[in-house]
Design an enzyme around this catalytic site. Structure first.
Site, mmCIF file in Angstrom:
data_model
loop_
_atom_site.group_PDB
_atom_site.id
_atom_site.type_symbol
_atom_site.label_atom_id
_atom_site.label_comp_id
_atom_site.label_asym_id
_atom_site.label_seq_id
_atom_site.Cartn_x
_atom_site.Cartn_y
_atom_site.Cartn_z
ATOM 1 N N GLU A 176 18.717 33.390 29.675
ATOM 2 C CA GLU A 176 19.474 33.820 28.492
ATOM 3 C C GLU A 176 20.885 34.256 28.872
ATOM 4 O O GLU A 176 21.170 35.451 28.994
ATOM 5 C CB GLU A 176 18.769 34.954 27.743
ATOM 6 C CG GLU A 176 19.479 35.325 26.445
ATOM 7 C CD GLU A 176 18.873 36.519 25.735
ATOM 8 O OE1 GLU A 176 19.287 36.802 24.597
ATOM 9 O OE2 GLU A 176 17.976 37.177 26.309
ATOM 10 N N LYS A 213 17.652 30.354 26.269
ATOM 11 C CA LYS A 213 17.870 31.157 25.059
ATOM 12 C C LYS A 213 19.371 31.375 24.942
ATOM 13 O O LYS A 213 19.981 32.041 25.796
ATOM 14 C CB LYS A 213 17.123 32.489 25.129
ATOM 15 C CG LYS A 213 17.305 33.337 23.865
ATOM 16 C CD LYS A 213 16.340 34.504 23.794
ATOM 17 C CE LYS A 213 16.558 35.309 22.521
ATOM 18 N NZ LYS A 213 15.567 36.389 22.337
#
Length: 295
Positions: A176, A213
Site C-alpha cells: 500500500e 492497495k
C-alpha cells in the site's frame, strides 16, 4: 477455507475488502466517529475493548456475510480476539470472508516527499502467528506526499522488500504505497508511482504474486494494466478520506479496481443505533461499495 480457496476468493470474488484495521493512533478518531467519546475510556485496554466491540458488531451483522465482502483487514489485537464464539479469523472465514493482517508499525517522518514505514524486526513472528490463526495475507502502508521521484521510488522499493519477507513466510502481501489525495501534483506523481510499481513487479520471481492497495487515481483507468498483470493477484482501492459517495463515484470509473474502504464503509455507523438500524446502515454502505467495485 483453505489457503488456495482464499486465493481464489480474492482473485475472482465479485465483492470488496473491508478495512477494519485502525490501530493505536487512529483508534480514538474511529471511536469518536462511531459515537464513543474520549471520556468513555481511560486507558488503552478500555479503548481497544471498545473498538473490538465495534468491529465484532460489524462482523456479526447479518449483511456482513451476504457475499459482497470478500475480505477484511484486521489490526493485530482484533486478529487475536474473538467474535461469535470463535477467533476473529476463523469467524470471518466461516462467513466467507478472507482475513488479512495489518503488519506495518506506522510511518517515519516525511523525507523526499514520502513517509516510509518504520522498521519492523518482528515481521516474521507476526506472519507466523497470522498463519497459525488462518490468515491469508498482510497489508502495510506508506504515504507519498509529492511527485518526488526519489521518495516515490524508495517507497515502492521498501514495499517490495517487505513483501518479499512476507512471501517467504507463506502469506500474500498487500502493498500500500498510498498517494495523498490532497497533493497538488498527484496526477504527475501517480505516473511515477505506476512506473516504479511495474519495475518492482518485473523483478518479482516467476510464480510469485502480490496485491496492491492504491489511492483511486486522479486519471481514471491509470492502473488498469496493473489489474491484468500476471504478478498481481488483485488491485484494491483505499477511500483516502473521500466520503462514501465520492469514493464510490471515483472507483466506478476504474474498472479492475475493487474497494478496500475504511471510512467509506463505516462513516454512518453509530454505537447508539439498535441492531436493525445498524445492520440497515451497514447494508446500504456495503451495497453501494459493492456496486462500485463490480462496475
Amino acid at each position: 477455507m483453505t489457503f488456495d480457496e482464499m486465493r481464489e476468493r480474492i482473485a475472482h470474488g465479485q465483492g470488496f475488502v473491508a478495512a477494519l484495521d485502525q490501530s493505536g493512533g487512529s483508534t480514538p478518531k474511529a471511536l469518536r466517529g462511531y459515537g464513543v467519546e474520549d471520556s468513555e475510556w481511560s486507558d488503552e485496554d478500555q479503548m481497544f475493548a471498545l473498538i473490538h466491540e465495534m468491529r465484532s458488531r460489524i462482523i456479526e451483522a447479518p449483511c456482513f456475510g451476504n457475499g459482497k465482502v470478500i475480505g477484511a483487514i484486521l489490526f493485530e489485537k482484533t486478529m487475536e480476539g474473538e467474535s461469535g464464539g470463535m477467533s476473529v479469523p476463523a469467524r470471518l472465514k466461516d462467513r466467507g470472508i478472507v482475513p488479512f493482517l495489518k503488519v506495518d508499525k506506522g510511518l517515519e517522518d516525511e523525507r523526499d516527499g514520502a513517509q516510509l514505514m518504520k522498521p519492523n524486526p518482528n515481521l516474521e513472528a507476526m506472519c507466523a502467528r497470522a498463519r497459525e490463526l488462518g490468515v491469508f495475507g498482510t497489508k502495510m502502508r506508506s504515504v507519498i506526499k509529492s511527485a518526488n521521484p526519489v521518495g516515490i521510488k524508495e517507497t515502492v522499493r521498501q514495499q517490495f522488500a517487505e513483501g518479499a519477507r512476507i512471501l517467504a513466510c507463506g502469506l500474500m502481501p498487500m502493498l500500500e504505497p498510498e498517494y495523498d489525495i490532497t497533493a497538488a501534483d498527484r496526477a504527475e506523481g501517480e505516473k511515477i508511482l505506476l512506473a516504479a510499481i511495474e519495475e518492482g513487479l518485473d523483478a518479482l520471481p516467476e510464480g510469485q504474486q502480490v496485491m496492491l492497495k492504491l489511492s483511486i487515481p486522479a486519471e481514471a483507468g491509470l492502473y488498469a494494466g496493473l489489474a491484468k498483470h500476471p504478478k498481481v493477484l488483485r488491485v484494491v482501492a483505499l477511500s483516502g478520506g473521500y466520503s462514501t459517495d465520492e469514493a464510490c463515484e471515483k472507483l466506478a470509473q476504474n474498472p479492475g479496481m475493487i474497494a478496500s474502504f475504511s471510512r467509506g464503509l463505516l462513516q454512518d455507523l453509530r454505537k447508539q443505533q439498535d441492531d436493525a438500524e445498524f445492520d440497515g446502515t451497514l447494508s446500504g454502505a456495503i451495497d453501494q461499495i459493492h456496486a462500485a467495485s463490480i462496475t
